[in-house]
Design a protein around this motif. Structure first.
Motif, PDB file in Angstrom:
ATOM      1  N   THR A  77      53.331  10.516  22.916  1.00  0.00           N
ATOM      2  CA  THR A  77      53.827  10.377  21.627  1.00  0.00           C
ATOM      3  C   THR A  77      54.162  11.792  20.842  1.00  0.00           C
ATOM      4  N   LEU A  78      53.709  13.075  20.930  1.00  0.00           N
ATOM      5  CA  LEU A  78      54.432  13.839  19.887  1.00  0.00           C
ATOM      6  C   LEU A  78      55.521  14.732  20.948  1.00  0.00           C
ATOM      7  N   PHE A 102      46.079  17.147  14.844  1.00  0.00           N
ATOM      8  CA  PHE A 102      44.697  17.909  14.915  1.00  0.00           C
ATOM      9  C   PHE A 102      43.456  18.413  16.062  1.00  0.00           C
ATOM     10  N   GLY A 103      42.648  18.797  16.013  1.00  0.00           N
ATOM     11  CA  GLY A 103      41.978  19.864  17.061  1.00  0.00           C
ATOM     12  C   GLY A 103      40.851  18.592  17.654  1.00  0.00           C
ATOM     13  N   GLY A 104      39.574  19.410  18.652  1.00  0.00           N
ATOM     14  CA  GLY A 104      38.983  18.540  19.493  1.00  0.00           C
ATOM     15  C   GLY A 104      38.458  18.770  20.235  1.00  0.00           C
ATOM     16  N   LEU A 160      51.584  10.575   9.922  1.00  0.00           N
ATOM     17  CA  LEU A 160      51.062  10.145  10.992  1.00  0.00           C
ATOM     18  C   LEU A 160      49.884  11.220  11.050  1.00  0.00           C
ATOM     19  N   ALA A 161      48.772  11.234  11.314  1.00  0.00           N
ATOM     20  CA  ALA A 161      48.042  12.138  11.563  1.00  0.00           C
ATOM     21  C   ALA A 161      47.335  11.310  13.585  1.00  0.00           C
ATOM     22  N   LEU A 162      47.265  12.420  14.271  1.00  0.00           N
ATOM     23  CA  LEU A 162      47.017  11.898  15.156  1.00  0.00           C
ATOM     24  C   LEU A 162      45.316  12.943  15.646  1.00  0.00           C
ATOM     25  N   VAL A 163      44.594  11.933  15.761  1.00  0.00           N
ATOM     26  CA  VAL A 163      42.492  12.858  15.648  1.00  0.00           C
ATOM     27  C   VAL A 163      42.302  12.856  17.115  1.00  0.00           C
ATOM     28  N   GLY A 194      51.192  20.681  14.689  1.00  0.00           N
ATOM     29  CA  GLY A 194      49.982  21.021  15.801  1.00  0.00           C
ATOM     30  C   GLY A 194      48.919  21.715  14.760  1.00  0.00           C
ATOM     31  N   VAL A 195      47.536  21.481  14.841  1.00  0.00           N
ATOM     32  CA  VAL A 195      46.652  22.061  14.832  1.00  0.00           C
ATOM     33  C   VAL A 195      45.684  22.490  15.639  1.00  0.00           C
ATOM     34  N   CYS A 196      44.992  23.531  16.272  1.00  0.00           N
ATOM     35  CA  CYS A 196      44.305  24.037  17.874  1.00  0.00           C
ATOM     36  C   CYS A 196      44.816  23.170  18.899  1.00  0.00           C
ATOM     37  N   LEU A 197      43.849  22.189  18.814  1.00  0.00           N
ATOM     38  CA  LEU A 197      43.915  21.187  20.276  1.00  0.00           C
ATOM     39  C   LEU A 197      45.253  20.389  20.386  1.00  0.00           C
ATOM     40  N   GLY A 198      45.548  19.600  18.481  1.00  0.00           N
ATOM     41  CA  GLY A 198      46.659  19.248  18.598  1.00  0.00           C
ATOM     42  C   GLY A 198      48.192  20.123  18.934  1.00  0.00           C
TER      43      GLY A 198
END
Length: 97
Positions: A72-73, A51-53, A4-7, A85-89
């Protein structure tokens, strides 16, 4: 393996991570929490990436869907699902932890 990728924003997507997941023969499902519910129960995923935002991780009052992402996380961590997690993630993941 299903990932699952949270965008969090359409311009801060999965990028090279998606390439690597699919190259290795795994299934990647992208989820934009601001637009729709999670595609399937979290228990059906083997890994999660967030991921980021452009928003800040503590702006849940302005972006209520950030709370959904954080929860969810948190659920992924509690279930010991491998999570990245990457950036905002990464910031939302830290808040979830």
């Amino acid at each position: 393996m299903r990932v699952l990728a949270l965008v969090h924003h359409v311009v801060a997507g999965t990028g090279v991570f998606a390439d690597e997941v699919t190259h290795r023969g795994h299934e990647l499902e992208e989820w934009l929490p601001s637009a729709r519910p999670i595609p399937r129960p979290l228990s059906q995923y083997d890994a999660v990436m967030a991921f980021g935002g452009g928003m800040q991780a503590d702006q849940e009052d302005r972006y209520p869907w950030l709370r959904v992402a954080r929860n969810t996380l948190r659920d992924a961590l509690e279930r010991s699902v491998p999570t990245l997690g990457v950036c905002l993630g990464a910031q939302v993941l830290a808040r979830a932890a």
